[in-house]
Design a protein around this motif. Structure first.
Motif, short mmCIF file in Angstrom:
data_model
loop_
_atom_site.label_atom_id
_atom_site.label_comp_id
_atom_site.label_asym_id
_atom_site.label_seq_id
_atom_site.Cartn_x
_atom_site.Cartn_y
_atom_site.Cartn_z
N ARG A 53 12.46 60.53 158.84
CA ARG A 53 11.83 61.24 157.72
C ARG A 53 10.81 62.26 158.21
NH1 ARG A 53 9.95 57.41 153.02
NH2 ARG A 53 9.82 59.46 152.03
N PHE A 54 10.10 61.92 159.29
CA PHE A 54 9.18 62.90 159.86
C PHE A 54 9.96 64.01 160.56
CE2 PHE A 54 6.43 64.64 163.15
CZ PHE A 54 5.23 64.82 162.48
N ALA A 55 10.99 63.65 161.28
CA ALA A 55 11.77 64.63 162.04
C ALA A 55 12.45 65.65 161.13
CB ALA A 55 12.81 63.92 162.90
N ASN A 56 12.95 65.18 159.96
CA ASN A 56 13.68 66.12 159.09
C ASN A 56 12.77 66.83 158.09
OD1 ASN A 56 13.22 64.38 156.89
ND2 ASN A 56 15.23 63.42 157.03
N GLY A 57 11.46 66.59 158.17
CA GLY A 57 10.52 67.32 157.34
C GLY A 57 10.15 66.67 156.04
N GLU A 58 10.68 65.46 155.77
CA GLU A 58 10.31 64.76 154.54
C GLU A 58 8.84 64.36 154.55
OE1 GLU A 58 12.87 61.59 152.99
OE2 GLU A 58 14.40 62.27 154.41
#
Length: 232
Positions: A53-58
């Protein structure tokens, strides 16, 4: 003239436990619409829930173990900025009994712990090795997923010795008769002559998000500091 502050929406992730507890007061303030920014919090039970979620910008900001911050920094080619250290060493060896006085007393024992492949495992292995104990041969380390499960095993007959972080240690000692804090890993680390503290948790953000929203991120850090002070 006075500039008007513009509120920024932020998705913030944290993990239940030591690295996330400082967010508790801020969450309440956010629910009551008393914060300068508009925060949406997600509380995970394990670090793995944060990664994608952090990696994909969420998530724009996350409170995570330091080893996970390093992995994300590599995974995202440096697009990660550390905003603050929020957790020092909060690890303790807890024992039901009175046999463990030094690290050497752990030889031949079974130690329960959370944090496989993360800071708790790395620190435990380092401490054992530095004190002449082979973590693969001289002790048995059994990992569980969550600290609540760890407390449950101590409360039952399954676990006698465990590596437990605060605030779960206090909870466990209140629930489990005869359980005590036998060793402070932070004190042992200092006695080993290691430089600095064991920094276990930090707050990170996407570097490009910080660059575009510097004033808002600074405001978040001010509100987060106030939250930590209110929580403690």
């Amino acid at each position: 003239t006075t500039e008007t502050y513009e509120s920024v929406k932020m998705n913030i992730g944290c993990i239940s436990g030591p690295t996330g507890i400082g967010m508790a007061y801020l969450m309440g303030q956010s629910d009551e619409k008393k914060t300068a920014n508009e925060y949406t919090f997600s509380v995970a039970t394990s670090p793995d829930e944060i990664v994608s979620r952090f990696a994909n910008g969420e998530m724009n900001i996350a409170s995570v173990p330091t080893n996970l911050a390093a992995k994300l920094y590599a995974k995202l080619n440096g697009n990660v900025k550390m905003l603050a250290i929020n957790t020092g060493c909060v690890l303790y060896i807890a024992e039901k009994g009175d046999s463990v006085k030094t690290v050497a007393d752990l030889k031949g024992k079974t130690i329960y712990s959370t944090g496989e492949g993360a800071n708790p495992e790395y620190v435990l292995r380092s401490v054992l090795s530095a004190n002449g104990i082979d973590p693969d041969k001289d002790v048995t380390i059994r990992f569980v997923v969550e600290n609540t499960e760890l407390v449950a095993k101590l409360a039952g007959d399954e676990a006698e010795i465990a590596l437990v972080p605060e605030p779960f240690l206090t909870t466990a000692c209140a629930k489990v008769e005869g359980l005590r804090s036998a060793l402070s890993i932070g004190d042992i680390w200092s006695d080993m002559g290691k430089n600095g503290n064991v920094y276990m948790g930090c707050v990170i953000a996407k570097a490009d998000f910080v660059e575009k929203n510097k004033a808002a991120v600074d405001t978040f850090l001010e509100e987060y500091r106030a939250s930590i002070e209110a929580t403690s």
